[in-house]
Scaffold this active site. Structure first.
Site, PDB file in Angstrom:
ATOM      1  N   LYS C 184       0.855  -1.191   0.000  1.00 15.87           N
ATOM      2  CA  LYS C 184       0.000   0.000   0.000  1.00 15.87           C
ATOM      3  C   LYS C 184       0.885   1.233   0.000  1.00 15.87           C
ATOM      4  O   LYS C 184       1.522   1.545   1.004  1.00 15.87           O
ATOM      5  CB  LYS C 184      -0.897  -0.015   1.239  1.00 15.87           C
ATOM      6  CG  LYS C 184      -2.204   0.741   1.065  1.00 15.87           C
ATOM      7  CD  LYS C 184      -2.083   2.238   1.044  1.00 15.87           C
ATOM      8  CE  LYS C 184      -1.945   2.838   2.418  1.00 15.87           C
ATOM      9  NZ  LYS C 184      -1.901   4.326   2.346  1.00 15.87           N
ATOM     10  N   GLY C 236       6.575   4.444   8.772  1.00 15.61           N
ATOM     11  CA  GLY C 236       5.734   5.628   8.907  1.00 15.61           C
ATOM     12  C   GLY C 236       5.819   6.181  10.314  1.00 15.61           C
ATOM     13  O   GLY C 236       6.831   6.001  11.003  1.00 15.61           O
ATOM     14  N   SER C 237       4.762   6.816  10.736  1.00 14.70           N
ATOM     15  CA  SER C 237       4.812   7.514  12.014  1.00 14.70           C
ATOM     16  C   SER C 237       4.753   6.544  13.185  1.00 14.70           C
ATOM     17  O   SER C 237       4.228   5.423  13.069  1.00 14.70           O
ATOM     18  CB  SER C 237       3.642   8.499  12.116  1.00 14.70           C
ATOM     19  OG  SER C 237       2.443   7.788  12.332  1.00 14.70           O
ATOM     20  N   THR C 238       5.281   6.971  14.315  1.00 15.47           N
ATOM     21  CA  THR C 238       5.244   6.149  15.518  1.00 15.47           C
ATOM     22  C   THR C 238       3.800   5.941  15.981  1.00 15.47           C
ATOM     23  O   THR C 238       3.434   4.857  16.440  1.00 15.47           O
ATOM     24  CB  THR C 238       6.102   6.797  16.617  1.00 15.47           C
ATOM     25  OG1 THR C 238       7.485   6.672  16.232  1.00 15.47           O
ATOM     26  CG2 THR C 238       5.910   6.111  17.961  1.00 15.47           C
ATOM     27  N   GLY C 241       2.386   3.261  13.899  1.00 15.84           N
ATOM     28  CA  GLY C 241       3.110   2.031  14.239  1.00 15.84           C
ATOM     29  C   GLY C 241       2.566   1.391  15.509  1.00 15.84           C
ATOM     30  O   GLY C 241       2.419   0.165  15.602  1.00 15.84           O
ATOM     31  N   GLU C 258       9.249   0.537  11.143  1.00 18.24           N
ATOM     32  CA  GLU C 258      10.317   1.537  11.007  1.00 18.24           C
ATOM     33  C   GLU C 258       9.617   2.874  11.183  1.00 18.24           C
ATOM     34  O   GLU C 258       8.905   3.322  10.302  1.00 18.24           O
ATOM     35  CB  GLU C 258      10.979   1.376   9.644  1.00 18.24           C
ATOM     36  CG  GLU C 258      12.405   1.891   9.614  1.00 18.24           C
ATOM     37  CD  GLU C 258      12.420   3.368   9.337  1.00 18.24           C
ATOM     38  OE1 GLU C 258      12.328   4.134  10.323  1.00 18.24           O
ATOM     39  OE2 GLU C 258      12.511   3.744   8.178  1.00 18.24           O
ATOM     40  N   CYS C 292      12.956  10.117   8.465  1.00 18.92           N
ATOM     41  CA  CYS C 292      12.774   9.650   9.841  1.00 18.92           C
ATOM     42  C   CYS C 292      14.092   9.686  10.620  1.00 18.92           C
ATOM     43  O   CYS C 292      14.097   9.878  11.826  1.00 18.92           O
ATOM     44  CB  CYS C 292      12.182   8.256   9.848  1.00 18.92           C
ATOM     45  SG  CYS C 292      12.976   7.158   8.683  1.00 18.92           S
ATOM     46  N   GLU C 389       9.023  14.946  16.668  1.00 13.49           N
ATOM     47  CA  GLU C 389       9.514  14.844  15.304  1.00 13.49           C
ATOM     48  C   GLU C 389       8.797  15.882  14.450  1.00 13.49           C
ATOM     49  O   GLU C 389       7.573  15.852  14.318  1.00 13.49           O
ATOM     50  CB  GLU C 389       9.250  13.438  14.763  1.00 13.49           C
ATOM     51  CG  GLU C 389       9.845  13.214  13.396  1.00 13.49           C
ATOM     52  CD  GLU C 389       9.681  11.781  12.915  1.00 13.49           C
ATOM     53  OE1 GLU C 389       8.600  11.214  13.123  1.00 13.49           O
ATOM     54  OE2 GLU C 389      10.638  11.235  12.342  1.00 13.49           O
TER      55      GLU C 389
END
Lengths: 366, 296, 482
Positions: C184, C236-238, C241, C258, C292, C389
């Site tokens: 995706k 992607g973003s934490t 995640g 990641e 990142c 971030e």
């Protein structure tokens, strides 16, 4: 880290009137606030005082110089190579390219340094410099011709009042392996014969064996001969970076030469491989930039040897622009030591003018 | 004639928690009765609380840099020393395991022997993990580039419920060998071998705080460890067979801080007889890759 | 004084041919989405609409996962590694052959400068396929025992900052190990993934081995949640995640995550100063800081802080911000209006909390999403710009006095993806590298990537590694620890 800037004296802005077609007078952030002076405007005593101020002590002894030079920030080779490669990816097109090509020509020290040089060869070289592009008066002239000392009189005579300067290599070029008196006599001859500029070599053996004071004294002595003459000459100091081997040494040798009063620092004799490289030139541009910030004195840079194409020359100009800054985009502060570069630039110039690729039969061979 | 000597009354041990190298009672003051597999009273174990868990994590965190900073050779020696001491106290562990797990003496001996051997096996990995799981990387450029495993940090271990010593050693030793420190929740119904092990650890060279052992209700303590923001990894083995909790729920709690979660292999606690692997060590490591230019 | 004005040097757009609309790539062909829904993808540098892209819903994802399962069981799984390898080599070569096309399309869809897409994204993506191609028939030697087995179907969700490169990081190791893929792409950058589908046609990759389902967050969630997915890989973003980790908790799905970062770039007083300045610039302004592992916290030794910041500002004066298609552009457009708003919010917070803002003096285009390179000094660890971030061209400068303090400050974050160290002293580098809790440590360099070099984080920056031998582990049953 580098010593802090101190207040400076005379501001002599470079004469840019020779660079036809260049407009704008905008300065980079780095150049706005810094008064600058030409290194040749200083007396020997001022040079020594500047050096003492830079190293933070009047002790210009071997140990004092070593402490200072080894205290300079290191150069990471891979990072420096990467920076140069990055600068080399700039894409200079159309009007910018035309401007850069003319600037390049105006910065060339058209050079012949052969054992087989003759008065005829030198006159031919000067003729080429006087009329690089027959039939096109808008084509600028090279800054200088560069010859061996015994050819200076011939060259001087040939350049006449064209404004082209005569540069002479001296000091037992290219190795420099002679006693100081011989090296000075070599210089004195060239200056007396009418050289506007002297390209001296440093004693690489002394440098590599830690004899920094010896190298410093050599330069000071040669400078004295150049500047104290009836017709004073500017001094370019050749580091022969191909023999210095490391980028750390290039940075140290650059500072040592500037401390001793160099008007220009120059990469190479052209007799040692590698000669000029972009990363080495970038490191020297960083050195003159930092020296200006520290002392208010603007020293020039001359890469020499191995720069053969307009494309290469433009990479150097991009580096000058982005590393040292616009004040160095001036033949008084940046030169190319080259012989075949001029004709390649002329070919590119013709291409821009006509839109058609040109060929070697359409530029003159001196 | 002298009267026959009266039968000697044995001196029983008080089982407490093991936190930061000390043996405190639970701050809650609670205990619970531990019985043998046949239902006989064995001891009152401390019933640890979430605050005890908090203290244990604090002890583990403060011990972690020092333990990770010890040389791999040193950690290997320290762990091997534990095996030596275990060997000397085999009889006690055999008795503990036999009573708690309801094993025959013969099978209890086998389990204890396997636990000691497992400890030796993992001890030997301390100075080999980086060589086996790390490597140089031939990057396309002038760079030195090396990857090596490093400890994850503080690991919470929910110890197996059935296998009270061999299971415990099988999840504990691989966690600490690389330099992690741990907070163990011992088997709820069979906690005594864990506390006996703590006594071995306390008298060995394992620095205080490297291993912390809590006894009590798994379902009460484990979620606090799974959610604890200063815990880096979680072994949920002991969620199998624990009342009132699932490993999936613990894993979900652990997700909020991106903990590394080592899941149980199956849906029921399996035999620990062959449960030793490099992956059990690597589950609590992080691969660190270091770059440096190569230039003259 | 003369001025060296670089004339515009635009890359030609003619090399790409963008369709007005795109379907989903499932089982080897482009198909309509079940719902008929679509979204627009735009050029963030101009806000011009580029194409309509289908939005996959659960039914579409189900179709894709079934196709991937069939292909894994019938074709890709049983295929000898040596044959799988040849497909991957083909893909690597095709990417190199069509590199300009991919680079230009990436620029149009993402907003990054053509120089970076051309010199970094696309060649590194091709190199990644080339590297993992060689592993496909050598898995016995990878350290996971004899004949390690694939998980089956990998569901992969990738971000918008390096669309093609992240695709390569995901697909190459998955295919090399015998897994098949449902990928995706990010909502705002689907086009190079769809062009990649066309490349797969040229490679004649068997149908169903790679399926590409476009859409927004809901599509990604459907991929992660699908019971037929054995292995989830997410970059992607934490925040997302963590949601994924929660979603798959209690299942037997394996995952690599990641996630975000807040890397410290640590500059000591004996650093190679000019290279350090370059490293700082590259660390935070590469890809507009939308990286990142960006070196978003500059930790500089107090004794040289003023000098380093001054040199940095001078250097930033030479950065060229603007048209991403210009070959001389250093800093391009921010990827989306939403991202620009986040950057703007955080920098506003930085000012409000008392940090001193400096922004490069550069003209920004009127259309599109732009943010000028910005440096905050007088930043303290409590400021949001030092902790959160930003994912933009914004550097926060903090100072330290001793190496121990540098380590403490660098590690003082829930993240742990990367770190930088600048010093000429070798033993200090090695000691610092030991103590920094980060998955990638760059010493005297920054933001280097290579297919052979594992990449991934500590702590809330995620788990698992991508790249190198380690990148195989999580796609193999025998190599997976979680």
């Amino acid at each position: 880290m580098l010593p802090r800037a101190r207040p400076t004296r005379v501001v002599r802005m470079p004469d840019t009137s020779r660079l036809d077609g260049m407009t704008s007078t905008v300065t980079t952030p780095s150049s706005e606030s810094v008064p600058r002076s030409h290194p040749a405007d200083r007396t020997g005593a001022q040079v020594a005082a500047d050096a003492a101020a830079v190293i933070g002590s009047a002790d210009l002894s071997e140990a004092g110089l070593r402490r200072f030079l080894h205290g300079l920030p290191g150069v990471d080779r891979v990072g420096a190579d990467g920076r140069a490669a990055h600068l080399g990816t700039r894409s200079i097109k159309t009007t910018a390219k035309a401007w850069a090509l003319d600037l390049t020509i105006s910065m060339v020290d058209l050079t012949t340094l052969e054992g087989a040089d003759t008065p005829g060869k030198v006159r031919s070289l000067v003729a080429k410099a006087r009329t690089p592009e027959p039939g096109d008066p808008t084509c600028p002239r090279p800054a200088a011709v560069c010859v061996y000392g015994d050819m200076v009189a011939e060259a001087r005579d040939a350049v006449g009042n064209s404004g082209i300067r005569v540069a002479a290599v001296a000091t037992a070029f290219p190795s420099g392996r002679a006693g100081r008196q011989v090296r000075l006599a070599d210089t004195r001859d060239a200056v007396a014969a009418g050289a506007d500029e002297i390209d001296m070599v440093i004693d690489r053996g002394a440098f590599l064996s830690g004899g920094f004071r010896k190298v410093y004294d050599d330069i000071v002595a040669v400078r004295e001969v150049c500047h104290d003459a009836e017709h004073p000459a500017h001094l370019k100091v050749i580091l022969e970076t191909g023999e210095l081997a490391t980028y750390d040494n290039v940075r140290r040798a650059s500072w040592l030469a500037m401390l001793a009063g160099a008007d220009f620092i120059k990469t190479s004799t052209g007799k040692v491989s590698p000669a000029a490289t972009l990363p080495v030139t970038v490191i020297m541009l960083e050195a003159v930039r930092d020296f200006l910030a520290t002392t208010g004195v603007q020293v020039g840079v001359k890469p020499a040897g191995g720069i053969r194409t307009a494309k290469d020359a433009i990479k150097y100009l991009v580096s000058v622009n982005e590393v040292a800054g616009e004040p160095w985009l001036d033949p008084d502060y940046f030169r190319f030591g080259a012989s075949s570069l001029l004709n390649d630039v002329l070919l590119q110039r013709q291409k821009l003018a006509t839109g058609a690729y040109s060929g070697p039969d359409y530029v003159t061979i001196d | 004639m002298r009267a026959p000597a009266p039968a000697r009354i044995d001196v029983r041990k008080t089982y407490k928690l093991f936190i930061g190298g000390a043996f405190p009672r639970s701050e809650s003051g609670r205990t619970y009765e531990v019985t043998s597999a046949k239902g006989a009273f064995l001891a009152n174990a401390a019933q640890g609380s979430r605050k005890d868990a908090r203290d244990a994590v604090r002890a583990a965190r403060s011990a972690q840099p020092g333990w990770a900073g010890a040389t791999a050779y040193n950690r290997g020696q320290v762990l091997y020393r534990v095996a030596e001491l275990l060997e000397g106290r085999r009889a006690q562990f055999v008795a503990d395991v036999a009573a708690g797990e309801g094993l025959t003496e013969r099978r209890a001996q086998d389990a204890v022997a396997a636990a000691i051997d497992r400890w030796v096996w993992y001890a030997g990995w301390s100075d080999k993990v980086a060589q086996v799981a790390g490597n140089a990387n031939p990057v396309a450029g002038p760079y030195f580039n090396l990857s090596a495993p490093e400890p994850t940090g503080v690991v919470a271990v929910i110890a197996p419920q059935a296998s009270s010593l061999l299971g415990l050693v099988s999840v504990l030793a691989p966690a600490i060998v690389t330099g992690n420190t741990v907070v163990v929740v011992a088997s709820e119904d069979r906690p005594l071998p864990a506390i006996s092990l703590a006594e071995v650890l306390a008298t060995s060279d394992v620095p205080a705080g490297v291993v912390n052992i809590l006894t009590g209700r798994t379902a009460e303590i484990a979620p606090h460890l799974a959610k604890h923001m200063d815990v880096n990894a979680l072994d949920v083995a002991g969620a199998l067979g624990a009342d009132g909790i699932t490993w999936g729920a613990l894993e979900a709690d652990a997700a909020d801080t991106v903990k590394r979660v080592l899941r149980p292999a199956g849906d029921d606690e399996a035999s620990w007889a062959d449960a030793q692997s490099l992956n059990a060590i690597l589950a609590y490591t992080e691969t660190k890759t270091v770059w440096h230019p190569k230039g003259m | 004084m003369p001025r060296f004005e670089y004339a515009p040097a635009p890359e030609s757009r003619a090399v790409v041919d963008i369709a007005s609309s795109y379907g989903l790539f499932i089982d080897g062909e482009f198909v309509e989405s079940a719902s008929g829904g679509s979204l627009k993808t735009i050029n963030p540098a101009t806000e011009e609409s580029l194409a309509d892209v289908a939005v996959a819903d659960e039914a579409d994802v189900d179709r894709a996962v079934r196709a991937a399962r069939r292909a894994q069981e019938k074709v890709w799984g049983p295929m000898p590694g040596a044959e799988r390898a040849k497909y991957l080599f083909r893909i690597a070569r095709l990417l190199a052959e069509r590199s300009r096309e991919f680079a230009v399309l990436e620029v149009l869809d993402n907003g990054k400068p053509i120089r970076e897409a051309r010199d970094v994204d696309v060649p590194t993506a091709a190199a990644h396929f080339f590297y993992y191609a060689g592993w496909a028939d050598k898995l016995d030697h990878a350290g996971f025992g004899p004949s390690p087995r694939p998980h089956g179907v990998a569901g992969q969700v990738i971000p918008w900052n390096f669309p093609l490169l992240m695709l390569a990081w995901k697909i190459a190791p998955a295919l090399a190990t015998g897994n098949t893929v449902v990928l995706k792409p990010a909502e705002t950058t689907p086009l190079t993934a769809l062009l990649f589908a066309d490349l797969l046609r040229q490679a004649e990759l068997p149908p169903g081995v790679v399926n590409i389902v476009t859409g927004a967050g809901a599509t990604g969630a459907a991929v992660v949640a699908h019971p037929g997915v054995d292995k989830v890989a997410f970059t992607g973003s934490t925040a997302v995640g963590k949601r994924i980790a929660k979603e798959i908790a209690g299942t037997r799905k394996h995952a690599t995550l990641e996630l975000g970062g807040k890397a410290a770039n640590i500059v000591f007083d004996d650093a190679p100063i000019d290279q350090a300045v370059e490293g700082i610039v590259n660390g935070i302004f590469f890809n507009q800081g939308q990286v990142c592992c960006a070196g978003s916290r500059l930790l500089v030794q107090e004794s040289v802080a003023a000098e380093v910041v001054e040199r940095l500002k001078v250097r930033l004066g030479t950065l060229r911000v603007g048209d991403p298609m210009d070959k001389n552009t250093d800093v391009g457009a921010i990827n989306s209006a939403a991202q620009l708003a986040r950057i703007t919010d955080l920098t506003k917070a930085g000012e409000e909390e008392g940090a001193v803002r400096w922004t490069a003096d550069c003209a920004l285009p009127e259309q599109g999403f732009w943010f000028a390179p910005t440096v905050f000094t007088d930043v303290s660890a409590a400021h949001r710009i030092a902790r959160e971030e930003i994912f933009g061209p914004v550097l926060s400068v903090l100072t330290f006095r001793t190496p121990a303090e540098a380590v403490a400050k660098a590690n003082n974050t829930p993240y742990g993806l990367s770190a930088g160290i600048w010093t000429e002293k070798g033993s200090r580098i090695l000691s610092m590298a030991d103590k920094l809790r980060a998955g990638v440590v760059w010493a005297n360099t920054f933001n280097r990537f290579d297919p052979t070099s594992p990449f991934g984080g500590y702590k809330e920056s995620g788990y698992g590694r991508e790249g190198g031998r380690h990148g195989l582990a999580s796609y193999l049953i025998e190599g997976s620890t979680r």
